[in-house]
Design a protein around this motif. Structure first.
Motif, short mmCIF file in Angstrom:
data_model
loop_
_atom_site.label_atom_id
_atom_site.label_comp_id
_atom_site.label_asym_id
_atom_site.label_seq_id
_atom_site.Cartn_x
_atom_site.Cartn_y
_atom_site.Cartn_z
N LEU A 1 0.75 -1.23 -0.01
CA LEU A 1 -0.12 -0.09 -0.14
C LEU A 1 0.78 1.23 -0.05
O LEU A 1 1.82 1.37 0.86
CB LEU A 1 -1.11 0.03 1.34
N GLU A 2 0.41 2.12 -0.99
CA GLU A 2 1.46 3.39 -0.97
C GLU A 2 1.26 4.24 0.36
O GLU A 2 2.31 4.75 0.75
CB GLU A 2 0.86 4.27 -2.06
N SER A 3 0.12 4.20 0.95
CA SER A 3 -0.16 5.09 2.07
C SER A 3 -1.14 4.21 3.04
O SER A 3 -2.17 3.71 2.33
CB SER A 3 -0.56 6.48 1.98
N GLY A 4 -1.00 4.50 4.42
CA GLY A 4 -2.12 4.07 5.19
C GLY A 4 -1.90 2.52 5.35
O GLY A 4 -0.88 1.76 4.92
N THR A 5 -2.81 2.11 6.19
CA THR A 5 -2.78 0.59 6.15
C THR A 5 -4.49 0.05 5.93
O THR A 5 -5.43 0.80 5.99
CB THR A 5 -2.58 0.05 7.54
N ALA A 6 -4.54 -1.21 5.99
CA ALA A 6 -6.03 -1.57 5.85
C ALA A 6 -6.08 -2.84 6.61
O ALA A 6 -5.21 -3.95 6.56
CB ALA A 6 -6.11 -2.01 4.25
N ASN A 7 -7.02 -3.07 7.53
CA ASN A 7 -7.32 -4.17 8.38
C ASN A 7 -8.66 -4.53 8.19
O ASN A 7 -9.71 -4.01 8.04
CB ASN A 7 -7.38 -3.37 9.90
N PHE A 8 -8.70 -6.07 7.74
CA PHE A 8 -9.79 -6.82 7.43
C PHE A 8 -9.93 -8.00 8.52
O PHE A 8 -9.29 -8.71 8.66
CB PHE A 8 -9.60 -7.29 6.21
N ALA B 1 -13.46 -7.44 3.51
CA ALA B 1 -12.17 -7.86 2.50
C ALA B 1 -13.02 -7.31 1.20
O ALA B 1 -12.01 -7.47 0.15
CB ALA B 1 -11.61 -9.17 2.69
N GLU B 2 -14.00 -7.32 0.71
CA GLU B 2 -14.40 -6.97 -0.42
C GLU B 2 -13.73 -5.84 -0.99
O GLU B 2 -13.64 -5.67 -2.49
CB GLU B 2 -15.75 -6.55 -0.51
N ARG B 3 -13.01 -4.86 -0.42
CA ARG B 3 -12.34 -3.62 -0.82
C ARG B 3 -11.15 -3.96 -1.38
O ARG B 3 -10.35 -3.17 -2.26
CB ARG B 3 -12.14 -2.64 0.06
N SER B 4 -10.71 -5.16 -1.22
CA SER B 4 -9.30 -5.90 -1.42
C SER B 4 -9.23 -7.10 -2.13
O SER B 4 -9.71 -8.01 -1.59
CB SER B 4 -8.33 -5.96 -0.41
N PRO B 5 -8.92 -7.22 -3.42
CA PRO B 5 -9.15 -8.42 -4.28
C PRO B 5 -8.05 -9.46 -3.55
O PRO B 5 -8.27 -10.66 -3.28
CB PRO B 5 -8.65 -8.20 -5.52
N LEU B 6 -6.89 -9.18 -3.13
CA LEU B 6 -5.91 -9.95 -2.23
C LEU B 6 -6.70 -10.26 -1.04
O LEU B 6 -6.46 -11.70 -0.58
CB LEU B 6 -4.57 -9.09 -2.05
N ALA B 7 -7.16 -9.65 -0.07
CA ALA B 7 -7.71 -9.96 0.95
C ALA B 7 -8.97 -10.80 0.92
O ALA B 7 -8.97 -11.83 1.72
CB ALA B 7 -8.12 -8.68 1.99
N THR B 8 -9.45 -10.64 -0.07
CA THR B 8 -10.76 -11.51 -0.38
C THR B 8 -10.13 -12.88 -0.64
O THR B 8 -10.82 -13.90 -0.24
CB THR B 8 -11.55 -11.05 -1.78
N LYS B 9 -8.96 -12.97 -1.54
CA LYS B 9 -8.44 -14.27 -2.06
C LYS B 9 -7.97 -14.83 -0.83
O LYS B 9 -8.14 -16.18 -0.63
CB LYS B 9 -7.48 -14.24 -2.94
N LEU B 10 -7.50 -14.32 0.06
CA LEU B 10 -6.72 -14.88 1.41
C LEU B 10 -7.77 -15.36 2.45
O LEU B 10 -7.76 -16.46 2.87
CB LEU B 10 -5.95 -14.04 2.15
N PHE B 11 -9.06 -14.67 2.18
CA PHE B 11 -10.11 -15.02 3.13
C PHE B 11 -10.83 -16.44 2.73
O PHE B 11 -11.31 -17.11 3.30
CB PHE B 11 -11.36 -14.01 3.22
N GLY B 12 -10.61 -16.50 1.34
CA GLY B 12 -10.85 -17.72 0.80
C GLY B 12 -10.48 -19.01 0.99
O GLY B 12 -10.68 -20.18 0.83
N THR C 1 -9.15 -1.99 -4.38
CA THR C 1 -10.02 -1.55 -5.67
C THR C 1 -9.87 -0.05 -5.80
O THR C 1 -9.67 0.53 -4.94
CB THR C 1 -11.60 -2.02 -5.30
N PRO C 2 -9.88 0.09 -7.09
CA PRO C 2 -9.53 1.46 -7.46
C PRO C 2 -10.34 2.59 -6.88
O PRO C 2 -9.89 3.81 -6.64
CB PRO C 2 -9.74 1.50 -8.87
N ASP C 3 -11.54 2.33 -6.45
CA ASP C 3 -12.64 3.34 -5.81
C ASP C 3 -12.19 3.40 -4.45
O ASP C 3 -13.07 4.13 -3.73
CB ASP C 3 -13.89 3.14 -6.32
#
Length: 187
Positions: free
Chosen positions: A23-30, A36-47, A94-96
């Motif tokens: 991540l360029e800035s900040g952090t994201a906690n799922f 995790a829907e905001r992150s394709p990587l996190a979604t894949k890991l939760f799978g 996700t870009p948005d």
């Protein structure tokens, strides 16, 4: 691509270092698959069966496993998911959305008292870099009647040594520099 792994003080989490910016800035906690829907990587890991939490930092991914799973069996699948995300070029978020929107800003905000500005500065400059090395994050939530409330993410959340870190480390440091601080509590 070579992904390094590091143990954290929390035995339920491992820190994965892909050797690239996550991540360029900040952090994201799922904490669950819905978030995790905001992150394709996190979604894949939760799978993956056994993944209970995902935390994304500047250059690392921290994964929390459930108690009934073994790192020996889970680690190869996690490495594969992270490698696939980076080698295929899929976005981490996700870009948005922005990564920082998941983590409240610790930096000074308009309307903060001088005391709160000092507390946030100490947390940002002395605490957050240290806990990031262990695959986590600690974010200022509020200061009320002498008590600093902090939110723990990644490997810090649920870590057996987190109380010692809060009391012996962060609380003592804040009390040393800011006499108005009487206590530090996790939320």
């Amino acid at each position: 691509m070579f992904i390094q792994t590091e143990q954290t003080p929390n035995p339920a989490t491992l820190k994965f270092l892909p050797g690239r910016t996550v991540l360029e800035s900040g952090t994201a906690n799922f904490s669950d698959a819905a978030a995790a829907e905001r992150s394709p990587l996190a979604t894949k890991l939760f799978g993956l069966d056994g993944v209970d939490g995902v935390f994304l930092g500047y250059d690392f991914v921290t994964v929390t496993k459930s108690n009934d799973h073994d790192w020996y069996a889970l680690k190869p699948s996690i490495l594969g998911a992270i490698m696939e995300a980076f080698t295929t070029g899929q976005p981490i978020m996700t870009p948005d959305t922005t990564a920082g929107s998941n983590t409240p800003a610790s930096t000074a905000a308009e309307g903060d008292s001088d005391l709160v500005v000092q507390i946030k500065e100490l947390i940002d400059t002395r605490v957050r870099p240290a806990v990031a090395q262990d695959g986590g994050d600690i974010v200022f939530h509020r200061f009320d009647e002498g008590v600093v409330y902090l939110e723990m993410h990644g490997s810090c959340s649920g870590c057996p040594s987190s109380t010692a870190t809060l009391k012996s480390g962060i609380e003592n440091m804040l009390r040393h520099y800011i006499p108005e601080v009487q206590e530090v509590r996790a939320i």
